[in-house]
Design an enzyme around this catalytic site. Sequence first.
Site, PDB file in Angstrom:
ATOM      1  N   TYR A 144       0.816  -1.200   0.000  1.00 38.34           N
ATOM      2  CA  TYR A 144       0.000   0.000   0.000  1.00 38.34           C
ATOM      3  C   TYR A 144       0.853   1.255   0.000  1.00 38.34           C
ATOM      4  CZ  TYR A 144       0.973  -0.437   5.061  1.00 38.34           C
ATOM      5  OH  TYR A 144       1.587  -0.568   6.294  1.00 38.34           O
TER       6      TYR A 144
ATOM      7  N   ASP B  17      -2.862   2.370  10.394  1.00 34.69           N
ATOM      8  CA  ASP B  17      -1.751   1.613  10.988  1.00 34.69           C
ATOM      9  C   ASP B  17      -0.686   1.439   9.917  1.00 34.69           C
ATOM     10  OD1 ASP B  17      -0.048   0.064  12.465  1.00 34.69           O
ATOM     11  OD2 ASP B  17      -1.426  -1.601  12.755  1.00 34.69           O
ATOM     12  N   MET B  18      -0.130   2.560   9.484  1.00 38.73           N
ATOM     13  CA  MET B  18       0.800   2.562   8.363  1.00 38.73           C
ATOM     14  C   MET B  18       2.208   2.196   8.818  1.00 38.73           C
ATOM     15  SD  MET B  18      -1.591   3.335   6.388  1.00 38.73           S
ATOM     16  CE  MET B  18      -2.892   4.441   5.837  1.00 38.73           C
ATOM     17  N   GLU B  19       2.727   1.138   8.235  1.00 40.63           N
ATOM     18  CA  GLU B  19       4.075   0.683   8.567  1.00 40.63           C
ATOM     19  C   GLU B  19       4.916   0.530   7.312  1.00 40.63           C
ATOM     20  OE1 GLU B  19       4.143  -2.477  11.504  1.00 40.63           O
ATOM     21  OE2 GLU B  19       2.095  -1.975  12.115  1.00 40.63           O
ATOM     22  N   MET B  20       4.468   1.185   6.240  1.00 38.96           N
ATOM     23  CA  MET B  20       5.211   1.216   4.985  1.00 38.96           C
ATOM     24  C   MET B  20       5.193   2.641   4.464  1.00 38.96           C
ATOM     25  SD  MET B  20       3.964  -2.263   3.078  1.00 38.96           S
ATOM     26  CE  MET B  20       4.104  -3.857   3.914  1.00 38.96           C
TER      27      MET B  20
END
Length: 301
Positions: free
Chosen positions: A96, A139-142
């Site tokens: 994403y 919950d963005m981890e990229m």
Amino acid sequence: MFTFHVPTSTLAYQTEGSLKTACETGNYGIVVLSFLSVFGDGRAPKLDLADHCGGVSGSAINGSAINCGPVGQDVKFCQSKGVRAFLSLGGAEGNYSIVSDKDAIAVSDYLWNNFLGRGAGNSSSRPLGDAVLDGIDFDMEMTSTQTGYTQLAKQIKLRSTKDRPVLLSAAPQCPFPDEFLGPALNTGVFDYAWVQFYNNHNCQDNPNKTLDNVFAAWHKWTTKVPVKKVFFGLPASLSGATDSPSTKDGYMPAKVLKQQVLPKIKESSKYGGVMLWSYYYDFVKHDGRKEPYSTTIKNAV
């Protein structure tokens, strides 16, 4: 107030327990369905609720054969009990990003038509049926473009009205500022931040150290970010500390939370409650505790 995330896992729907079962406990004020793990940059969006949708894992949300209707019915049951329901975007695994303002508008429209809006003009392929979620969780981890998640948050919030509020939350890591969500959180459009005080050695509980690092991080999150409420995020069991359960990576004994941490963090007017990862680790895989973590701390929260 508690939040919990329905995690992406390989466990069967019945093994983990339904969303309805979770809301029947009376232990949670917000539930977060995780995750919409693929979106943006022209990708076909993908909702991965593990085995919660007709026993199919990693199902494309536009797939006509996918049956997420029962989850939608559970959402409506939870809402009837006063429990709000959010959809979480991102996660540690997936594909994403938001690459432009046009992309942010497209994803925002998709979320409105499939999860947030109601009535004529919305998608006929809504994965949760006629259930209408209360909000969207980031919950963005990229990585994304510098302004990608900021523009997406703003576009989603434009849909919010007094009669039909659309809530926004974020799940940043406790090191301040968050690597991926820092600029977005500074916009002032987020209602809640449930900060993950685990799997981050510099700002999590460590049995061999004082809690000073935890309190210092909490102070930053409650004084430097324009959100309405901040939640203290923890794994609900040792097994939920995903980096290294054997070393209790951020797992905080309930006694420590109740006696040492909650009295201190409640001093902030922005204190909102406790976020637990997750219902599975709270009620199912709870490492042999006599009762769920949420039950143990409920009266202290």
